[in-house]
Design a protein around this motif. Structure first.
Motif, short mmCIF file in Angstrom:
data_model
loop_
_atom_site.label_atom_id
_atom_site.label_comp_id
_atom_site.label_asym_id
_atom_site.label_seq_id
_atom_site.Cartn_x
_atom_site.Cartn_y
_atom_site.Cartn_z
N ILE A 119 -9.56 4.18 -5.21
CA ILE A 119 -9.90 4.61 -6.57
C ILE A 119 -9.56 3.50 -7.56
O ILE A 119 -8.41 3.03 -7.63
CB ILE A 119 -9.13 5.89 -6.96
N PHE A 120 -10.58 3.08 -8.32
CA PHE A 120 -10.41 2.09 -9.38
C PHE A 120 -10.62 2.75 -10.74
O PHE A 120 -11.28 3.79 -10.85
CB PHE A 120 -11.44 0.96 -9.25
N GLU A 121 -10.13 2.11 -11.77
CA GLU A 121 -10.44 2.51 -13.14
C GLU A 121 -11.29 1.40 -13.75
O GLU A 121 -11.29 0.27 -13.28
CB GLU A 121 -9.16 2.71 -13.95
N GLY A 122 -12.06 1.73 -14.77
CA GLY A 122 -12.86 0.73 -15.45
C GLY A 122 -14.32 0.74 -15.08
O GLY A 122 -15.10 -0.11 -15.52
N GLY A 123 -14.73 1.69 -14.23
CA GLY A 123 -16.15 1.91 -14.00
C GLY A 123 -16.79 1.08 -12.92
O GLY A 123 -17.94 1.33 -12.55
N SER A 124 -16.11 0.07 -12.37
CA SER A 124 -16.72 -0.81 -11.38
C SER A 124 -16.08 -0.64 -10.02
O SER A 124 -14.85 -0.53 -9.91
CB SER A 124 -16.60 -2.28 -11.81
N VAL A 125 -16.91 -0.64 -8.97
CA VAL A 125 -16.39 -0.57 -7.60
C VAL A 125 -16.09 -1.96 -7.07
O VAL A 125 -15.49 -2.09 -5.99
CB VAL A 125 -17.39 0.14 -6.65
N LEU A 126 -16.48 -2.99 -7.79
CA LEU A 126 -16.25 -4.37 -7.36
C LEU A 126 -15.09 -4.96 -8.15
O LEU A 126 -15.28 -5.58 -9.20
CB LEU A 126 -17.52 -5.21 -7.53
N GLN A 127 -13.90 -4.73 -7.64
CA GLN A 127 -12.67 -5.23 -8.25
C GLN A 127 -11.72 -5.67 -7.14
O GLN A 127 -11.82 -5.20 -6.01
CB GLN A 127 -11.97 -4.14 -9.08
N PRO A 128 -10.78 -6.58 -7.43
CA PRO A 128 -9.77 -6.92 -6.42
C PRO A 128 -8.97 -5.68 -6.04
O PRO A 128 -8.66 -4.83 -6.88
CB PRO A 128 -8.89 -7.95 -7.14
N GLY A 129 -8.64 -5.55 -4.78
CA GLY A 129 -7.94 -4.36 -4.30
C GLY A 129 -6.60 -4.13 -4.96
O GLY A 129 -6.14 -2.99 -5.08
N ARG A 130 -5.98 -5.19 -5.44
CA ARG A 130 -4.67 -5.05 -6.07
C ARG A 130 -4.72 -4.24 -7.35
O ARG A 130 -3.70 -3.72 -7.81
CB ARG A 130 -4.09 -6.45 -6.35
N THR A 131 -5.92 -4.10 -7.95
CA THR A 131 -6.04 -3.37 -9.21
C THR A 131 -6.29 -1.88 -9.01
O THR A 131 -6.48 -1.15 -9.98
CB THR A 131 -7.18 -3.95 -10.06
N MET A 132 -6.31 -1.40 -7.78
CA MET A 132 -6.56 0.02 -7.53
C MET A 132 -5.54 0.90 -8.25
O MET A 132 -4.37 0.56 -8.36
CB MET A 132 -6.49 0.33 -6.03
N LYS A 133 -6.03 2.05 -8.70
CA LYS A 133 -5.14 3.07 -9.26
C LYS A 133 -4.53 3.93 -8.16
O LYS A 133 -3.47 4.52 -8.34
CB LYS A 133 -5.91 3.96 -10.23
N GLY A 134 -5.21 3.99 -7.04
CA GLY A 134 -4.70 4.77 -5.93
C GLY A 134 -5.56 4.58 -4.69
O GLY A 134 -6.71 4.16 -4.77
N ALA A 135 -4.99 4.86 -3.54
CA ALA A 135 -5.71 4.80 -2.27
C ALA A 135 -5.15 5.88 -1.36
O ALA A 135 -3.97 6.25 -1.46
CB ALA A 135 -5.57 3.43 -1.62
N LEU A 136 -6.00 6.37 -0.48
CA LEU A 136 -5.56 7.42 0.45
C LEU A 136 -6.45 7.43 1.67
O LEU A 136 -7.54 6.87 1.66
CB LEU A 136 -5.61 8.79 -0.24
N TYR A 137 -5.93 8.03 2.72
CA TYR A 137 -6.81 8.38 3.83
C TYR A 137 -6.42 9.74 4.37
O TYR A 137 -5.25 10.15 4.33
CB TYR A 137 -6.83 7.32 4.93
N LEU A 138 -7.42 10.45 4.83
CA LEU A 138 -7.26 11.72 5.53
C LEU A 138 -7.43 11.44 7.01
O LEU A 138 -8.39 10.77 7.42
CB LEU A 138 -8.32 12.71 5.07
N LEU A 139 -6.49 11.90 7.81
CA LEU A 139 -6.55 11.68 9.25
C LEU A 139 -6.69 13.02 9.95
O LEU A 139 -5.88 13.93 9.75
CB LEU A 139 -5.27 10.96 9.72
N TYR A 140 -7.77 13.14 10.76
CA TYR A 140 -8.06 14.37 11.47
C TYR A 140 -7.63 14.20 12.92
O TYR A 140 -8.38 13.71 13.76
CB TYR A 140 -9.55 14.70 11.38
N GLY A 141 -6.40 14.58 13.21
CA GLY A 141 -5.85 14.49 14.55
C GLY A 141 -5.31 15.86 14.94
O GLY A 141 -5.85 16.89 14.53
N PRO A 142 -4.22 15.92 15.73
CA PRO A 142 -3.60 17.21 16.01
C PRO A 142 -3.22 17.95 14.73
O PRO A 142 -3.31 19.17 14.65
CB PRO A 142 -2.36 16.83 16.83
N MET A 143 -2.81 17.18 13.72
CA MET A 143 -2.64 17.70 12.37
C MET A 143 -3.67 17.04 11.47
O MET A 143 -4.21 15.98 11.80
CB MET A 143 -1.23 17.36 11.83
#
Length: 297
Positions: A119-143
């Motif tokens: 997730i970035f702020e500022g409307g653009s998906v093309l930004q350096p990763g360090r500027t992210m406001k947040g990141a996550l992943y969902l993992l579908y395993g036993p849990m």
């Protein structure tokens, strides 16, 4: 136990960002429920020329539709779509990058797969990763788990039977472990990569590689070590995508005290030139990444 909503509030997460994170996390239920009835391959290729599993296109449409209708997101870039999806009616400037279902071919053999989000702020998906406001992943395993960072460390939540995400661990740090996994075909590895992996193996490194980037990284987050999908002879850019895969996972790794690199420099400092840009990836324990970067070609 602490819920993800309580965690976000305690960490002073902006209200709209918290709402967006919770909205994305809520899609784990529908995605997991759809595994049984979406087992075929679609008659289409994604933007990288790869055959799409039916679950790839299904989960991509689900998340894109939900985000487009949220009023929180003005741009969406997905590994499964050639072009950026614009949401002109959005009241907020968040831009989301995603791999809707990483490792989808493994569903047929009941191995863990996941959803990667940045997730970035500022409307653009093309930004350096360090500027992210947040990141996550969902993992579908036993849990079903949610691994999350809003720039103040990494937290792990598990989805309970009543639909709440409950905090399992906060302040996760990647140890200097000895697990490793490397994609690509060994005869096509570069000399530098082959020497690096041989050194890890000679020191007792244990190979763990399933073909699901998010699942393989989750082991590294827990136990330490290295995940790699390197450049190959004739393929200097590797296979994985900078925007959808490397940046969000790299943001999480850095927040957990680890590193992500293309073999010579930090991926989080790269300004993407186009949305489907590829990059070699090395992510995991800081010591291993720094050792790799110090090696000659």
């Amino acid at each position: 136990m602490i819920t993800v909503q309580e965690y976000l509030k305690e960490h002073a997460c902006e209200e709209d960002l918290a709402s967006l994170i919770c909205l994305i996390a809520k899609q784990a239920g529908p995605i997991r429920s759809a595994f049984l009835s979406n087992q075929r391959y679609a008659a289409s290729l994604n933007s990288s020329g790869e055959l799409q599993a039916e679950m790839d296109t299904w989960s991509d449409k689900l998340i894109t539709d939900v985000l487009s209708a949220s009023g929180l997101v003005c741009a969406i870039a997905s590994e499964e779509q050639e072009h950026i999806v614009e949401c002109p009616a959005s009241q907020r400037g968040y831009a989301v990058v995603m791999d809707p279902l990483d490792g989808s071919s493994l569903i047929a053999v009941n191995l863990a797969v996941g959803t990667i989000i940045g997730i970035f702020e500022g409307g653009s998906v093309l930004q350096p990763g360090r500027t992210m406001k947040g990141a996550l992943y969902l993992l579908y395993g036993p849990m079903t788990t949610l691994t999350l960072s809003i720039g103040s460390g990494v937290a792990l939540f598990a989805l309970s039977d009543d639909g709440r995400y409950l905090l399992m661990e906060d302040g996760i740090r990647i140890p200097e472990g000895n697990l490793y996994g490397s994609g690509g075909v060994r005869p096509e590895w570069t000399d530098k990569h082959a020497r690096f992996i041989a050194a890890i193996e000679n020191e007792g490194g244990k190979c763990r590689y399933s073909g699901s980037f998010v699942a393989d990284f989750h082991q590294i987050l827990k136990y330490g070590g290295l995940y790699a999908y390197p450049a190959a002879k004739g393929k200097p850019d590797g296979k994985l995508r900078l925007v959808f895969e490397a940046q969000p996972i790299g943001f999480l790794a850095a927040q957990a005290g680890g590193r992500i690199s293309n073999g010579s420099s930090d991926i989080l400092d790269i300004m993407p030139s186009e949305v489907h840009q590829k990059t070699p990836i090395y992510v995991g324990s800081r010591g291993l990444i720094e050792r790799l970067e110090s090696m000659t070609e």
